[in-house]
Design a protein around this motif. Sequence first.
Motif, PDB file in Angstrom:
ATOM      1  N   TYR A 163     -28.928  48.934 -29.576  1.00 49.83           N
ATOM      2  CA  TYR A 163     -29.909  49.863 -29.591  1.00 49.83           C
ATOM      3  C   TYR A 163     -30.420  49.882 -31.238  1.00 49.83           C
ATOM      4  CZ  TYR A 163     -28.478  50.899 -25.085  1.00 49.83           C
ATOM      5  OH  TYR A 163     -28.469  50.551 -23.705  1.00 49.83           O
ATOM      6  N   THR A 165     -27.054  49.901 -40.508  1.00 49.78           N
ATOM      7  CA  THR A 165     -25.748  50.161 -41.134  1.00 49.78           C
ATOM      8  C   THR A 165     -24.531  50.397 -40.014  1.00 49.78           C
ATOM      9  OG1 THR A 165     -26.103  52.493 -41.237  1.00 49.78           O
ATOM     10  CG2 THR A 165     -26.694  51.025 -43.069  1.00 49.78           C
ATOM     11  N   ARG A 166     -23.544  50.602 -40.668  1.00 54.85           N
ATOM     12  CA  ARG A 166     -22.243  51.292 -39.976  1.00 54.85           C
ATOM     13  C   ARG A 166     -21.963  52.404 -40.677  1.00 54.85           C
ATOM     14  NH1 ARG A 166     -19.831  48.980 -35.305  1.00 54.85           N
ATOM     15  NH2 ARG A 166     -17.882  48.511 -35.897  1.00 54.85           N
ATOM     16  N   ASN A 218     -26.509  54.111 -30.208  1.00 53.92           N
ATOM     17  CA  ASN A 218     -25.100  53.936 -29.372  1.00 53.92           C
ATOM     18  C   ASN A 218     -24.589  52.606 -29.925  1.00 53.92           C
ATOM     19  OD1 ASN A 218     -24.896  55.963 -27.653  1.00 53.92           O
ATOM     20  ND2 ASN A 218     -26.549  54.903 -26.242  1.00 53.92           N
ATOM     21  N   SER A 219     -25.249  51.688 -30.299  1.00 55.92           N
ATOM     22  CA  SER A 219     -24.765  50.223 -30.387  1.00 55.92           C
ATOM     23  C   SER A 219     -25.667  49.414 -31.394  1.00 55.92           C
ATOM     24  CB  SER A 219     -24.526  49.411 -29.192  1.00 55.92           C
ATOM     25  OG  SER A 219     -25.423  49.249 -28.595  1.00 55.92           O
ATOM     26  N   VAL A 220     -25.176  48.075 -31.721  1.00 49.92           N
ATOM     27  CA  VAL A 220     -26.131  47.444 -32.524  1.00 49.92           C
ATOM     28  C   VAL A 220     -27.283  46.953 -31.723  1.00 49.92           C
ATOM     29  CG1 VAL A 220     -24.938  45.081 -31.711  1.00 49.92           C
ATOM     30  CG2 VAL A 220     -26.022  45.464 -33.996  1.00 49.92           C
ATOM     31  N   GLY A 275     -16.095  59.823 -31.790  1.00 52.96           N
ATOM     32  CA  GLY A 275     -16.083  58.507 -30.957  1.00 52.96           C
ATOM     33  C   GLY A 275     -15.602  57.105 -31.862  1.00 52.96           C
ATOM     34  N   GLY A 276     -15.653  57.353 -33.211  1.00 52.85           N
ATOM     35  CA  GLY A 276     -15.243  56.123 -33.761  1.00 52.85           C
ATOM     36  C   GLY A 276     -16.338  55.143 -34.184  1.00 52.85           C
ATOM     37  N   CYS A 277     -16.205  53.835 -34.248  1.00 54.31           N
ATOM     38  CA  CYS A 277     -17.177  53.173 -34.786  1.00 54.31           C
ATOM     39  C   CYS A 277     -18.546  53.099 -34.025  1.00 54.31           C
ATOM     40  CB  CYS A 277     -16.865  51.563 -34.642  1.00 54.31           C
ATOM     41  SG  CYS A 277     -15.092  51.259 -35.442  1.00 54.31           S
ATOM     42  N   ALA A 278     -19.557  53.030 -34.965  1.00 54.34           N
ATOM     43  CA  ALA A 278     -20.935  53.494 -34.344  1.00 54.34           C
ATOM     44  C   ALA A 278     -22.111  52.447 -35.268  1.00 54.34           C
ATOM     45  CB  ALA A 278     -21.270  54.738 -34.333  1.00 54.34           C
ATOM     46  N   TYR A 279     -23.320  52.445 -34.784  1.00 53.12           N
ATOM     47  CA  TYR A 279     -24.029  51.878 -35.741  1.00 53.12           C
ATOM     48  C   TYR A 279     -25.421  52.879 -36.188  1.00 53.12           C
ATOM     49  CZ  TYR A 279     -22.488  46.893 -35.504  1.00 53.12           C
ATOM     50  OH  TYR A 279     -21.940  46.116 -35.679  1.00 53.12           O
ATOM     51  N   ALA A 318     -13.170  59.506 -36.032  1.00 56.62           N
ATOM     52  CA  ALA A 318     -12.557  59.300 -34.850  1.00 56.62           C
ATOM     53  C   ALA A 318     -13.081  60.487 -33.798  1.00 56.62           C
ATOM     54  CB  ALA A 318     -11.108  59.280 -34.860  1.00 56.62           C
TER      55      ALA A 318
END
Lengths: 389, 80
Positions: free
Chosen positions: B22, B40-41, B18-20, B49-53, B46
Amino acid sequence: MIYFDNAATTYPKPERVYRKTVLSMRECGGNPGRGAHELAMLAEEEVFNCRIAAAEMFGASPENVIFTLNTTYALNIAIKSAYSGGAIIMSDLEHNSVLRPSSATTNRLMFFNSHTELQGEERKSEIINSLNGIIKSMPPDQRKRSLIVSTAASNICSADMPIREIGQVASENRIHFIVDGAQAGGVYDLSLEKDNIDTLCLPGHKGLYGPQGIGMMIIKQGSFSRKSFIEGGSGVNSASVTMPDFPPERFEAGTLPVSAIAGLREGLNFVKNTGCDKIREKEKKLSARLAAGLKQKFGDEVIIYADSFCGGILLFNFRNFPSSEAAAWYDQNGICIRSGLHCAPLAHRRIGTADGGAIRVSFGYFNTEREVDRFLDASGFCLKYLKNK
Amino acid sequence: MKGIKVMKATDICTISVNSVTYAMIAQGILKNAQIKSRITRPNISASHGGCAYGIEVYCSDSEYAMQLLEAAGVKARLTR
């Protein structure tokens, strides 16, 4: 200078807090959660390590530690995002940081009695009776949509609240329970898990000895079904027009103050290593020394309020003299205390000092008995000045 | 380079989280299980959902890593 205004913010901080705050600003200058390059990850490590330290201290999971600007912001988010149409039930000792956001949210405010005139088990029992009385007067469908908000410890005197028992009542009635830990964090042992707290709001800069500009809203696992409060960049799900639906990012729009968070972690470590009990005992000892000294030195010329509670805060007035005039004298003589209503008109009404407020002396771990004795000496001059004015 | 196994890009699998926050939690769980990982990224479009980790692990560890994360309640998706 004598600093006795630790209820407003603790000062000084442990040396390690200063060092870490500056060091992280120099060496971890990336934006946490906004990239995966070295500096961003170093910054994220600082943030994450603080989440872990706070989660361990308050019985939560790291992802449920949400950073905010301060307790007031945390309480605003907690109250407004969890409110779903019922009443807001709060104690009669609440600070404006609870009263005002609640008042802005609904006009259905209900107050339970903190019974500061009582002590021990009798007081606990009467507080719970008062709370239960309010809950029972509500229709069941309204109960479930209501909130209970309580301070864990007053900001104007040393009265604390039976948080575990209130949490039990909230849990039995399935009412969301929010705790204002502004004065209690780092001084009392608070646990979301053990105390049945759904949301705990804390400042970084008071009893946790961190820098100003950082607070926390810590939420219970599984109690996450709330509206977002401030929207903006979160570093993830960027193609969506809504905030992520998971904590902590749902509530952390915009860049976090990494250096303040790094400093807070050192503050948390300081509290953990020292121990809440030891900190509380030290403050209690200083407060008892001051109360005894004031009574001995000034007799009936001084009024100490809610003096059956002994803790880090002592509230008093010189009889027949406004607290503001005494505070001005202390200020001019290098003593930092605070007068007036301390943003807590409800609590002053409860204690009986709503008209003109009172002088608040609040201790921190770094205060000394010598400072208390100097304060007592200075108070003699203060009273003389007030009489001759 | 006899005796040294050279890792190829194809040996690396990415687990999206989900995010950095997590990602940090996941990395801690994997570290406890002696699984090497790197945050990593990942390149997510898109439409996803776009940006994630993400967490990069050796593909040979990926399934075990997924089991561990699932057991710990960390939402994760394996992208080879």
